[in-house]
Structures are given as structure tokens and as C-alpha cells.
Design an enzyme around this catalytic site. Structure first.
Site, PDB file in Angstrom:
ATOM      1  CE1 TYR A   1      -0.865  10.328   3.487  1.00  0.00           C
ATOM      2  CE2 TYR A   1       1.387  10.339   2.750  1.00  0.00           C
ATOM      3  CZ  TYR A   1       0.306   9.618   3.162  1.00  0.00           C
ATOM      4  OH  TYR A   1       0.309   8.211   3.238  1.00  0.00           O
TER       5      TYR A   1
ATOM      6  CB  CYS B   1      -5.665  34.850  11.210  1.00  0.00           C
ATOM      7  SG  CYS B   1      -6.103  36.071   9.785  1.00  0.00           S
ATOM      8  CD  GLU B   2      -4.440  29.103  13.288  1.00  0.00           C
ATOM      9  OE1 GLU B   2      -3.819  28.462  14.388  1.00  0.00           O
ATOM     10  OE2 GLU B   2      -5.541  28.612  13.365  1.00  0.00           O
TER      11      GLU B   2
ATOM     12  CD  GLU C   1      -2.254  -1.301   2.882  1.00  0.00           C
ATOM     13  OE1 GLU C   1      -2.174  -0.328   3.580  1.00  0.00           O
ATOM     14  OE2 GLU C   1      -3.252  -1.968   3.085  1.00  0.00           O
TER      15      GLU C   1
HETATM   16  C1  LIG Z   1      -3.124   1.664   6.243  1.00  0.00           C
HETATM   17  C2  LIG Z   1      -2.186   2.432   5.370  1.00  0.00           C
HETATM   18  N1  LIG Z   1      -1.567   1.973   4.297  1.00  0.00           N
HETATM   19  C3  LIG Z   1      -0.862   2.795   3.654  1.00  0.00           C
HETATM   20  C4  LIG Z   1      -0.478   4.061   4.031  1.00  0.00           C
HETATM   21  C5  LIG Z   1       0.471   4.639   3.097  1.00  0.00           C
HETATM   22  O1  LIG Z   1       1.724   5.217   3.591  1.00  0.00           O
HETATM   23  P1  LIG Z   1       2.977   5.692   2.888  1.00  0.00           P
HETATM   24  O2  LIG Z   1       2.247   6.889   2.013  1.00  0.00           O
HETATM   25  O3  LIG Z   1       3.771   6.072   3.963  1.00  0.00           O
HETATM   26  O4  LIG Z   1       3.412   4.873   2.051  1.00  0.00           O
HETATM   27  C6  LIG Z   1      -0.927   4.645   5.076  1.00  0.00           C
HETATM   28  C7  LIG Z   1      -0.667   5.972   5.486  1.00  0.00           C
HETATM   29  O5  LIG Z   1      -0.423   6.228   6.637  1.00  0.00           O
HETATM   30  C8  LIG Z   1      -1.875   3.738   5.899  1.00  0.00           C
HETATM   31  O6  LIG Z   1      -2.254   4.128   7.066  1.00  0.00           O
END
Ligand SMILES: Cc1ncc(COP(=O)(O)O)c(C=O)c1O
Length: 417
Positions: free
Chosen positions: A371, A342-343, A273
Site C-alpha cells: 500500500y 501544500c497540506e 488473499e
Molecule cells: C478482499 C481483500 N482481500 C485481501 C486483502 C489484502 O489484505 P492484506 O494486505 O491485509 O493481507 C484486502 C485488503 O484490504 C481485501 O480487501
């Protein structure tokens, strides 16, 4: 590796000069390089080409449907954590049997949607969630394929907010209690156990935590076999880090080598993932300088991007390299690059050495592909930025800049007001 480079002092994305693009589409805007996205996905995926595997891109890192579709066209799947991400994945044409669903708080509505779509598997994070999915699967006359997300209690040595595989974290099922939970899952009528899952954290720059977690999972899989529970999928999550500043994370090939060495002849299809490692350095945020301001203690560069556009510096104290779209011979000075919000926590960089800039100059905030946009918001009623995909010398708007009308379109004023 990425395709953002200077040519005669002009920053290019592939073969497109970025200052020209910024003038055309306005700022702030996210810009992604098609060639970099393709390259990163392929390098990761091909590192595992010797074994059965599925690379499920973590949509939370960047969920634009054009980008999801691109990875889908390369044979990838998607790791989702909400009904909204499932919707996006399906809009992008990702086949349901390449979608896995993680996350600690799946709602009944989201579970029903995923069951209806018949996704590959649910990564289950608690006993109550297991019971809820069993119940809902029964109601719609399906069997839910599941893996238990196991918390292996390893220290990923990353920022505490993105560390997930420690006992004290909210994620997964304690590895010591996992066998019992699997036996319970086996007894449920509407559950089909297919996998074991873990994800220990994000922006990992060392291999050891991955290997430690994997060793624990392999042991668990052997014990499950003794209980006549056969595991088809081993999902190792994401987490491989990237270079923002001086970090030297392992290359995906080194990561693959370390993983494959541990596996011996485990007859599982591997699921990964990855998010950040695929898209992080494939995207930047372009912003324009609005004002420069000197106070007795600081030099400020006030830009038109803010923490609502890129929250990582404010939230995690993250470093993003910042460079001008047009290099000049100006001396460098130490500045804070701040947004209009405004922070005092609204900054993109603190005490950073930058060539002196002036109002109207463009800056590139590097490594913003992961992100970045997905964590953006409308705070201070700021419309969200546009997203642009560059391919060679052409650009494509893959998300239009929001308008002021967009800000209020879901709001209603009751009659009595
Ligand atoms: C369950 C899960 N899978 C995959 C990821 C992807 O992580 P990364 O972007 O560090 O590869 C995250 C990110 O926090 C996650 O929570």
C-alpha cells in the site's frame, strides 16, 4: 524478517549499498528485496502445504507486474479488485484459473473482461451484483463461477478504514442472509456456486478474529450442504498484520495452525488473499533531505517524498520507521519529517526522534512495500516514484520514474481555449 541491514553504518538491501543506488536512480524511489519477497511468499504458502490451497496475492498491496510474476512463478495466484488489476495479472502471466475477483463495485465492462478471461471465481458482494453477473454471463454464453463474500460480523480490531468484516461495513453479504442468497444463486441459470469467501480486515495482529470468522463460515458450509450446495473453495481473504513499530502479529505458521485446527475434515480447497504480510516489510521508500527548518515550536526535516508517494501516515496516522542510509554519530532530535506538498497533512513522521540530518542526506522509510506505491498519486503534479527490485548486489528498474511529460500526456486543450 527482511534483508535491509546496516553494514559498517551503511544501509544495504541484500548485498547492495542503498546510498549508491539512490545516487544512481534518484529519489524518491521504492526499493524491494527479491530475497525477502520470495521468503515471505514461501513461508506463507508452505504453512498450508498439508492441505489443498491456493495463495492469491492481493494485487492491491503491490501491483507491479514484475512482483506479480515472481509470485506466479512460485505457484501463486492473484486476488484482484478491478479490471486494471486483472490486466496486470494477465500481463504478468498469471493463469486465469489462479485469479479470484473481489470488490463491491465491479462494472459491466470489468465483469465481461473477467468472464472472457475465464477466471477462477468472482467473490460476490451483493444481490444486485449476483444478478448482474448472471445476466452478463448469459449474454456471453458462459457460466460464472462464484463465491459469496460473507460478512461474518467480527471485529478485526484494526484501523476503522481497513476493517471490513463488521455489519456496518460496506463489504460482503450479511451472514444471516447468506443462506437465502445462496439459494437464489442456485436458481440462476448462468451461475455455478463454487465457494464461500470472507475478508475481515487488514493489519490484524491477533488470531481470534480470523478464527471467529472461520467458525461462522464452517457452520454456513454445513448448512449449505444440507441444501445440496457443495462448497469447493473456502476463501479466507488476507489481513495478517506485520510489524511496523511494536506490533507482534502472529507468524504465518501460527495463523495456519489456528486455521487448520478449526477445519477438521472440511473437503475444501483453501484460498488465501495475503497482501501486506508478503510485501510490507520487503520494500522501503528512499527519500533525500531537501532542507531542515526550525520554527519556534518544531524542527522540520523537509524531504523529497510526500503524501502522494506514501499516503499511509497522512491517511491512517500509520507509523513507518525512518532511518538514515548512512549512520552518523549525530545526536538525536525530535522532528517532523514532511514532504513538499501544500497540506499540513503531508508528513511521513511526526515528533520522531532522528539523528540530526542535513540537506542531501538520504533516509529510508521502512515497511513501505505494501500500500505504498499502489496508493501513490500525482497530487501537486508530482511524477510518481521509480520502483527498483534488488537481487543480491544488482538492481533492476521495474518501474521507471514518471516524467513531467507523463503528467500531461492524457490531457487535451479544446480549440476554443
Ligand atoms: C478482499 C481483500 N482481500 C485481501 C486483502 C489484502 O489484505 P492484506 O494486505 O491485509 O493481507 C484486502 C485488503 O484490504 C481485501 O480487501
Amino acid at each position: 524478517m527482511h534483508h535491509f541491514h546496516y553494514r559498517q553504518n551503511e544501509l544495504y538491501c541484500e548485498n547492495l549499498p542503498l546510498a549508491q543506488l539512490a545516487q544512481h536512480v534518484g529519489t524518491p524511489c521504492y526499493v524491494y528485496s527479491h530475497a525477502t519477497l520470495m521468503h515471505h511468499f514461501k513461508v506463507f504458502d508452505e504453512a498450508f502445504s498439508d492441505v489443498p490451497h491456493l495463495t492469491c496475492f492481493a494485487a492491491k498491496a503491490n501491483s507491479n507486474i514484475a512482483i506479480l510474476k515472481l509470485f506466479g512463478s512460485l505457484g501463486g495466484g492473484v486476488d484482484i479488485v478491478s479490471g486494471g488489476e486483472l490486466f496486470r495479472a494477465r500481463q504478468a502471466g498469471i493463469p486465469a484459473d489462479r485469479i479470484c475477483y473481489s470488490g463491491v463495485g465491479k462494472t459491466p465492462e470489468e465483469i465481461d473482461y473477467a468472464l472472457k478471461e475465464d477466471i477462477l471465481l468472482f467473490n460476490i458482494e451483493s444481490s444486485q451484483e449476483l444478478a448482474a453477473i448472471n445476466k452478463r454471463a448469459g449474454q456471453v454464453g458462459r457460466k460464472a463461477r462464484i463465491a459469496l463474500r460473507v460478512n461474518p460480523d467480527v471485529d478485526p480490531k484494526t484501523h476503522p478504514y481497513i476493517s471490513t468484516g463488521l455489519k456496518k461495513n460496506k463489504f460482503g453479504i450479511d451472514i444471516d442472509g447468506a443462506l437465502k442468497e445462496y439459494e437464489r444463486a442456485k436458481s440462476l441459470d448462468n451461475i455455478e456456486i463454487v465457494g464461500v469467501d470472507c475478508h475481515v480486515g487488514s493489519q490484524l495482529t491477533e488470531i481470534t478474529p480470523f478464527v471467529d470468522a472461520l467458525q461462522r463460515l464452517c457452520l454456513l458450509i454445513k448448512r449449505l450442504k444440507d441444501l445440496q450446495i457443495d462448497i469447493k473453495y473456502l476463501d479466507l481473504g488476507g489481513g495478517l498484520g506485520i510489524t511496523y513499530d511494536q506490533e507482534a502479529p502472529p507468524h504465518p505458521r501460527e495463523y495456519a495452525q489456528a486455521i487448520l485446527q478449526q477445519l477438521e475434515d472440511l473437503p475444501c480447497t483453501l484460498i488465501f488473499e495475503p497482501g501486506r504480510v508478503i510485501v510490507g516489510n520487503a520494500g522501503i521508500l528512499i527519500t533525500q533531505v531537501l532542507y531542515t527548518k526550525k520554527t519556534p515550536s518544531k524542527n522540520f526535516v523537509v524531504v523529497d517524498a510526500a503524501m502522494n508517494d506514501l499516503i499511509r501516515p497522512s491517511l491512517y496516522g500509520s507509523y513507518h520507521h525512518i532511518q538514515p542510509l548512512r549512520k552518523t554519530n549525530q545526536e538525536s532530535e525530535i522532528v517532523d519529517v514532511v514532504g513538499p506538498i501544500c497540506e499540513s497533512g503531508d508528513f511521513l513522521a511526526k515528533d520522531r526522534s532522528l539523528p540530526t540530518v542535513q540537506a542531501g542526506d538520504y533516509l529510508a522509510v521502512m515497511s513501505a512495500g505494501a500500500y505504498g506505491f499502489t496508493m501513490s498519486s500525482n497530487y501537486n503534479s508530482r511524477p510518481r516514484a521509480a520502483e527498483i527490485l534488488v537481487k543480491d548486489d544488482r538492481f533492476y528498474v521495474i518501474r521507471e520514474r514518471e516524467t513531467w511529460q507523463d503528467l500531461t500526456k492524457h490531457e487535451r486543450i479544446p480549440d476554443f481555449v
